[in-house]
Write a protein that holds these residues in place. Structure first.
Motif, short mmCIF file in Angstrom:
data_model
loop_
_atom_site.label_atom_id
_atom_site.label_comp_id
_atom_site.label_asym_id
_atom_site.label_seq_id
_atom_site.Cartn_x
_atom_site.Cartn_y
_atom_site.Cartn_z
N THR A 154 9.32 11.66 -9.77
CA THR A 154 8.59 10.71 -8.94
C THR A 154 7.19 10.51 -9.51
OG1 THR A 154 7.82 12.48 -7.49
CG2 THR A 154 9.84 11.31 -6.84
N TYR A 155 6.63 9.31 -9.24
CA TYR A 155 5.28 8.97 -9.69
C TYR A 155 4.63 8.17 -8.57
CZ TYR A 155 7.82 9.72 -14.06
OH TYR A 155 8.64 10.23 -15.04
N GLY A 156 3.37 8.51 -8.22
CA GLY A 156 2.70 7.73 -7.20
C GLY A 156 1.58 8.47 -6.52
N GLY A 157 1.12 7.90 -5.40
CA GLY A 157 0.06 8.47 -4.60
C GLY A 157 0.50 8.58 -3.15
N GLU A 158 -0.47 8.59 -2.25
CA GLU A 158 -0.17 8.89 -0.84
C GLU A 158 0.37 7.70 -0.07
OE1 GLU A 158 -3.59 10.61 0.96
OE2 GLU A 158 -3.36 12.54 -0.07
N THR A 159 0.21 6.48 -0.58
CA THR A 159 0.71 5.32 0.17
C THR A 159 1.91 4.73 -0.55
OG1 THR A 159 -1.05 3.97 -0.82
CG2 THR A 159 -1.46 4.85 1.35
N SER A 160 2.01 3.41 -0.64
CA SER A 160 3.25 2.78 -1.11
C SER A 160 3.17 2.48 -2.61
CB SER A 160 3.48 1.47 -0.34
OG SER A 160 4.67 0.86 -0.74
N THR B 152 1.36 -0.86 -6.49
CA THR B 152 0.89 0.31 -5.76
C THR B 152 -0.22 -0.05 -4.80
OG1 THR B 152 -0.06 2.54 -5.99
CG2 THR B 152 -0.78 0.90 -7.59
N GLU B 153 -0.23 0.63 -3.65
CA GLU B 153 -1.36 0.57 -2.73
C GLU B 153 -2.20 1.85 -2.82
OE1 GLU B 153 0.15 -0.04 1.18
OE2 GLU B 153 0.85 -2.08 0.79
N SER B 154 -1.74 2.81 -3.62
CA SER B 154 -2.39 4.12 -3.68
C SER B 154 -3.63 4.09 -4.58
CB SER B 154 -1.41 5.17 -4.22
OG SER B 154 -0.29 5.31 -3.38
N ASN B 155 -4.47 5.11 -4.39
CA ASN B 155 -5.62 5.30 -5.27
C ASN B 155 -5.90 6.80 -5.38
OD1 ASN B 155 -7.60 4.36 -7.02
ND2 ASN B 155 -9.15 4.21 -5.42
N ASN B 156 -4.81 7.57 -5.48
CA ASN B 156 -4.91 9.02 -5.60
C ASN B 156 -3.60 9.52 -6.21
OD1 ASN B 156 -3.10 8.81 -3.42
ND2 ASN B 156 -4.71 9.19 -1.93
N ASN C 129 -8.01 3.98 -10.01
CA ASN C 129 -8.69 2.71 -10.23
C ASN C 129 -7.97 1.53 -9.58
OD1 ASN C 129 -10.89 1.25 -11.22
ND2 ASN C 129 -9.84 0.72 -13.13
N ASN C 130 -7.44 1.74 -8.36
CA ASN C 130 -6.89 0.62 -7.61
C ASN C 130 -8.01 -0.35 -7.26
OD1 ASN C 130 -6.13 -0.91 -5.11
ND2 ASN C 130 -4.20 0.16 -5.42
N LYS C 131 -7.77 -1.64 -7.48
CA LYS C 131 -8.81 -2.66 -7.27
C LYS C 131 -8.83 -3.19 -5.84
CE LYS C 131 -8.67 -2.70 -11.91
NZ LYS C 131 -7.75 -1.87 -12.73
N GLY C 132 -7.83 -2.82 -5.01
CA GLY C 132 -7.78 -3.30 -3.63
C GLY C 132 -6.41 -3.85 -3.30
N SER C 133 -5.94 -3.54 -2.08
CA SER C 133 -4.62 -3.97 -1.64
C SER C 133 -3.57 -3.48 -2.63
CB SER C 133 -4.58 -5.50 -1.48
OG SER C 133 -3.35 -5.90 -0.87
N ASP C 134 -2.58 -4.33 -2.96
CA ASP C 134 -1.57 -3.97 -3.96
C ASP C 134 -2.05 -4.36 -5.36
OD1 ASP C 134 1.14 -3.29 -2.43
OD2 ASP C 134 0.20 -4.97 -1.38
N ASP C 135 -1.86 -3.48 -6.32
CA ASP C 135 -2.11 -3.77 -7.73
C ASP C 135 -0.82 -3.62 -8.52
OD1 ASP C 135 -4.82 -4.13 -7.34
OD2 ASP C 135 -5.45 -2.34 -8.43
N TYR C 136 -0.71 -4.37 -9.64
CA TYR C 136 0.31 -4.02 -10.61
C TYR C 136 0.08 -2.55 -10.97
CZ TYR C 136 1.09 -8.99 -12.03
OH TYR C 136 1.37 -10.34 -12.09
N TRP C 137 1.14 -1.80 -11.18
CA TRP C 137 0.99 -0.42 -11.67
C TRP C 137 1.94 -0.23 -12.84
CZ3 TRP C 137 2.97 4.89 -9.82
CH2 TRP C 137 2.17 5.90 -10.38
N VAL C 138 1.35 -0.07 -14.03
CA VAL C 138 2.10 0.12 -15.27
C VAL C 138 1.99 1.58 -15.68
CG1 VAL C 138 2.41 -0.66 -17.65
CG2 VAL C 138 1.53 -2.26 -15.93
N VAL C 139 3.13 2.21 -15.93
CA VAL C 139 3.16 3.64 -16.26
C VAL C 139 3.97 3.83 -17.54
CG1 VAL C 139 3.82 5.95 -15.50
CG2 VAL C 139 3.05 4.25 -13.81
N LYS C 140 3.42 4.55 -18.50
CA LYS C 140 4.15 4.91 -19.73
C LYS C 140 4.57 6.37 -19.61
CE LYS C 140 5.67 4.61 -23.99
NZ LYS C 140 6.43 5.88 -23.92
N ILE C 141 5.87 6.63 -19.79
CA ILE C 141 6.37 8.00 -19.74
C ILE C 141 7.08 8.34 -21.04
CG2 ILE C 141 6.58 8.02 -17.22
CD1 ILE C 141 9.60 7.67 -17.54
#
Length: 208
Positions: free
Chosen positions: A42-48, A68-72, A77-89
Motif C-alpha cells: 500500500t502507498y498513501g496517507g491518512e485520507t483518500s 490524493t487528498e493526503s499530505n502525510n 507537498n499536496n497543493k490543496g484538495s485532490d492532486d495528481y499523485w505519481v509514484v515510482k516503485i
C-alpha cells in the motif's frame, strides 16, 4: 518473467493488505505466472489516495498514477484538495520517489506512462488555475504534464511541458497545443483501446 501487476485502492488493513495509512490507499499487487504473490503493498496517507494506472518501466519497476487528498505518510507537498499523485516503485515494490502535481482545486490523475526519452507523460483533469496549473479554460480541463526522468521526492515539479487540449469535452475534433516538433501522439479511447497515431509538425496538432 510471466509476472503481472495491478493497481486499485483499499481501506483494508488485514488479510492480503499490509500497513494501510488511513482512508483509501493505493494498493499494488504483483503476482507471478502461477498466481502466487510477488508483492502486495500500500502507498498513501491518512485520507483518500485513489490508484488508477500502473505501467512497467525500463528498470523493471513501475510508475503509478492516481490522485490524493493526503499530505502525510507517503505523500508530501499536496497543493490543496485532490492532486495528481505519481509514484515510482522498484521491481520489489519499494518506493523510489513520489510527486504531487496540481493546484488548489481538484486535480484528478488518470494515467502516467514512460516515454522514449526516459521521462513520463501524466494525464488527467484539472479544475485548478494556480501553483503547477495555468490557463484553465473553465471547470475541469484536460491537463497533461511531461516529467523528465530525474525526479526525486521533494523536488520542485520539473515539467518539460504542459499540453493544452480543447475543446473539452471534445466532439469530432480536438486540438493539442504545447507539443514539441515531431512529437508522436497516440490517442486512446476511454476504455483504453488505441484509436490512432499522429505526428506533429509544429507545437499544435488538430486531430479529426
Amino acid at each position: 518473467k510471466n509476472a503481472y501487476a495491478v493497481i486499485g485502492e483499499t481501506e483494508s488493513n488485514n488479510g492480503d493488505v499490509p500497513d494501510n495509512s488511513g482512508g483509501d490507499d493505493y494498493f499494488v499487487v504483483s503476482v507471478k505466472g502461477d498466481g502466487s504473490f510477488k508483492f502486495a503493498k500500500t502507498y498513501g496517507g491518512e485520507t483518500s489516495d485513489i490508484g488508477r494506472s500502473i505501467h512497467k518501466t525500463s528498470d523493471g519497476g513501475f510508475i503509478l498514477c492516481g490522485e490524493t487528498e493526503s499530505n502525510n505518510g507517503d505523500v508530501s507537498n499536496n497543493k490543496g484538495s485532490d492532486d495528481y499523485w505519481v509514484v515510482k516503485i522498484a521491481a520489489n515494490g519499494t518506493m523510489k520517489w513520489q510527486k504531487t502535481l496540481g493546484g488548489a482545486d481538484k486535480d484528478l490523475g488518470t494515467s502516467a506512462a514512460p516515454t522514449s526519452d526516459g521521462g513520463f507523460i501524466v494525464a488527467g483533469s484539472s479544475e485548478s488555475d494556480n501553483v503547477d496549473v495555468s490557463d484553465n479554460n473553465g471547470n475541469a480541463d484536460y491537463w497533461i504534464v511531461k516529467l523528465n526522468g530525474s525526479q526525486k521526492t521533494g523536488d520542485e515539479v520539473t515539467a518539460v511541458s504542459a499540453i493544452q487540449l480543447y475543446p473539452n469535452p471534445a466532439q469530432s475534433t480536438v486540438t493539442l497545443d504545447g507539443l514539441t516538433e515531431s512529437a508522436n501522439v497516440i490517442v486512446y479511447t476511454i476504455t483504453g483501446m488505441e484509436a490512432g497515431r499522429f505526428e506533429s509538425v509544429s507545437s499544435s496538432l488538430t486531430i479529426d
